[in-house]
Scaffold this motif. Structure first.
Motif, PDB file in Angstrom:
ATOM      1  N   ILE A 169       0.668  -1.174   0.053  1.00  0.00           N
ATOM      2  CA  ILE A 169      -0.021   0.245   0.330  1.00  0.00           C
ATOM      3  C   ILE A 169       0.582   1.466  -0.111  1.00  0.00           C
ATOM      4  O   ILE A 169       0.093   2.539   0.087  1.00  0.00           O
ATOM      5  CB  ILE A 169      -0.961   0.238   1.181  1.00  0.00           C
ATOM      6  N   ASP A 170       1.873   1.317  -0.395  1.00  0.00           N
ATOM      7  CA  ASP A 170       3.025   2.475  -0.510  1.00  0.00           C
ATOM      8  C   ASP A 170       2.548   3.616  -1.197  1.00  0.00           C
ATOM      9  O   ASP A 170       2.666   4.294  -0.799  1.00  0.00           O
ATOM     10  CB  ASP A 170       4.390   2.052  -0.758  1.00  0.00           C
ATOM     11  N   HIS A 171       2.138   3.231  -2.255  1.00  0.00           N
ATOM     12  CA  HIS A 171       1.817   4.092  -3.069  1.00  0.00           C
ATOM     13  C   HIS A 171       0.676   5.066  -2.622  1.00  0.00           C
ATOM     14  O   HIS A 171       0.506   6.304  -2.722  1.00  0.00           O
ATOM     15  CB  HIS A 171       1.277   3.786  -4.222  1.00  0.00           C
ATOM     16  N   TRP A 172      -0.142   4.483  -1.432  1.00  0.00           N
ATOM     17  CA  TRP A 172      -1.477   4.780  -1.079  1.00  0.00           C
ATOM     18  C   TRP A 172      -1.079   5.760   0.078  1.00  0.00           C
ATOM     19  O   TRP A 172      -1.331   6.843  -0.195  1.00  0.00           O
ATOM     20  CB  TRP A 172      -3.174   4.231  -0.052  1.00  0.00           C
ATOM     21  N   VAL A 173      -0.323   5.530   0.261  1.00  0.00           N
ATOM     22  CA  VAL A 173       0.787   5.783   2.416  1.00  0.00           C
ATOM     23  C   VAL A 173       1.353   7.030   1.141  1.00  0.00           C
ATOM     24  O   VAL A 173       1.101   8.428   1.693  1.00  0.00           O
ATOM     25  CB  VAL A 173       2.192   5.187   2.806  1.00  0.00           C
ATOM     26  N   ALA A 174       2.330   7.533   0.144  1.00  0.00           N
ATOM     27  CA  ALA A 174       3.251   8.957  -0.942  1.00  0.00           C
ATOM     28  C   ALA A 174       2.066   9.136  -0.666  1.00  0.00           C
ATOM     29  O   ALA A 174       1.339  10.158  -0.432  1.00  0.00           O
ATOM     30  CB  ALA A 174       3.229   8.181  -1.733  1.00  0.00           C
ATOM     31  N   PHE A 175       0.434   8.672  -1.423  1.00  0.00           N
ATOM     32  CA  PHE A 175      -0.534   9.427  -1.709  1.00  0.00           C
ATOM     33  C   PHE A 175      -0.853  10.516  -0.419  1.00  0.00           C
ATOM     34  O   PHE A 175      -1.153  11.874  -0.951  1.00  0.00           O
ATOM     35  CB  PHE A 175      -1.676   8.825  -3.262  1.00  0.00           C
ATOM     36  N   ILE A 176      -1.917   9.822  -0.213  1.00  0.00           N
ATOM     37  CA  ILE A 176      -2.306  10.423   1.568  1.00  0.00           C
ATOM     38  C   ILE A 176      -1.204  11.383   1.940  1.00  0.00           C
ATOM     39  O   ILE A 176      -2.044  12.501   2.762  1.00  0.00           O
ATOM     40  CB  ILE A 176      -2.570   9.510   2.346  1.00  0.00           C
ATOM     41  N   LEU A 177       0.019  11.512   1.963  1.00  0.00           N
ATOM     42  CA  LEU A 177       0.775  12.242   3.190  1.00  0.00           C
ATOM     43  C   LEU A 177       0.807  13.622   2.383  1.00  0.00           C
ATOM     44  O   LEU A 177       0.429  14.760   3.206  1.00  0.00           O
ATOM     45  CB  LEU A 177       2.120  11.736   3.817  1.00  0.00           C
ATOM     46  N   LEU A 178       1.067  13.210   1.086  1.00  0.00           N
ATOM     47  CA  LEU A 178       0.999  14.144   0.454  1.00  0.00           C
ATOM     48  C   LEU A 178       0.339  14.969  -0.531  1.00  0.00           C
ATOM     49  O   LEU A 178       0.412  16.226  -0.250  1.00  0.00           O
ATOM     50  CB  LEU A 178       2.215  13.699  -1.229  1.00  0.00           C
ATOM     51  N   SER A 179      -0.522  14.469  -0.350  1.00  0.00           N
ATOM     52  CA  SER A 179      -2.497  15.149  -0.131  1.00  0.00           C
ATOM     53  C   SER A 179      -2.128  15.953   1.153  1.00  0.00           C
ATOM     54  O   SER A 179      -2.981  17.381   0.652  1.00  0.00           O
ATOM     55  CB  SER A 179      -3.622  13.842  -0.378  1.00  0.00           C
ATOM     56  N   ILE A 180      -2.373  15.072   2.129  1.00  0.00           N
ATOM     57  CA  ILE A 180      -2.508  15.972   3.489  1.00  0.00           C
ATOM     58  C   ILE A 180      -1.425  17.612   3.278  1.00  0.00           C
ATOM     59  O   ILE A 180      -2.227  18.493   3.646  1.00  0.00           O
ATOM     60  CB  ILE A 180      -2.649  15.699   4.839  1.00  0.00           C
ATOM     61  N   ILE A 181      -0.637  17.135   3.446  1.00  0.00           N
ATOM     62  CA  ILE A 181       0.352  18.583   3.089  1.00  0.00           C
ATOM     63  C   ILE A 181       0.083  19.428   2.326  1.00  0.00           C
ATOM     64  O   ILE A 181      -0.330  20.533   2.478  1.00  0.00           O
ATOM     65  CB  ILE A 181       1.580  18.088   2.800  1.00  0.00           C
ATOM     66  N   GLY A 182      -0.628  19.301   1.261  1.00  0.00           N
ATOM     67  CA  GLY A 182      -0.635  19.581  -0.140  1.00  0.00           C
ATOM     68  C   GLY A 182      -2.175  20.300  -0.187  1.00  0.00           C
ATOM     69  O   GLY A 182      -2.189  22.201   0.864  1.00  0.00           O
ATOM     70  N   PHE A 183      -3.225  19.639   0.444  1.00  0.00           N
ATOM     71  CA  PHE A 183      -4.330  20.177   1.089  1.00  0.00           C
ATOM     72  C   PHE A 183      -4.360  21.831   1.896  1.00  0.00           C
ATOM     73  O   PHE A 183      -4.862  22.199   2.356  1.00  0.00           O
ATOM     74  CB  PHE A 183      -5.273  19.508   1.293  1.00  0.00           C
TER      75      PHE A 183
END
Length: 186
Positions: free
Chosen positions: A68-82
């Motif tokens: 699920i590493d791609h989801w972890v990367a996506f979620i972390l970057l999305s939280i920071i970006g938002f």
């Protein structure tokens, strides 16, 4: 990770440091080379150090969540970006503190590089050459901080919100790109 993706990520991560550098430039009467170097070294150094710490933490549990590493990367970057985009809309007036004292700079450097810690965790899953990546991020932030100090001294705080908005959008796009690459879209 391609050089373009790394550059884009480095620019996105450096936007908080750039915005604070603009505020520091606004707070001083005349920005000096010494002040610019202090800002650049603190912010660039921490923007390089935090992804390394995140990477070292991430490789500890990389195998456990590799599926699920791609989801972890996506979620972390999305939280920071938002969060960066949200902060750009709040329009809070920054206190302009002209101090370059150790603790003042330390607190600012940590505060502007927390997002880089989370990005470092994603690096462990993306199999990034970490020394190259942190050097690139640190150098980019160093240069953006120098520029921010000068721009702030000349133009003031006018562009802070735009810089945060741009940084947040860049991080969101990188998160989406990582997810799309996993699904074979790119």
């Amino acid at each position: 990770m391609s050089i373009l993706a790394l550059f884009t990520l480095a620019v996105g991560l450096s936007m908080d440091a750039f915005a604070v550098s603009v505020c520091k430039g606004l707070a001083v009467q005349k920005a000096t080379i010494r002040q610019g170097l202090i800002i650049g070294i603190w912010f660039g150094g921490f923007q390089g150090l935090m992804p390394l710490i995140g990477y070292l933490l991430g490789i500890q549990f990389q195998e456990k969540i590799q599926s699920i590493d791609h989801w972890v990367a996506f979620i972390l970057l999305s939280i920071i970006g938002f969060n960066m985009i949200r902060e750009s809309f709040l329009g809070q007036e920054e206190k302009t503190n002209s101090s370059f004292a150790f603790w003042d700079m330390f607190i600012l450097a940590v505060a502007t590089s927390i997002d880089a810690l989370a990005v470092g965790i994603t690096f462990a899953f993306l199999k990034v050459h970490i020394l190259y990546a942190i050097s690139f991020i640190g150098t980019t932030t160093f240069l953006f901080s120098l520029a921010g100090m000068k721009i702030g001294n000349i133009f003031g705080i006018k562009y802070k919100a735009k810089a945060e908005m741009a940084g947040g959008c860049i991080l969101l796009m990188i998160g989406v790109k990582i997810l799309m690459e996993h699904f074979g879209v790119f």
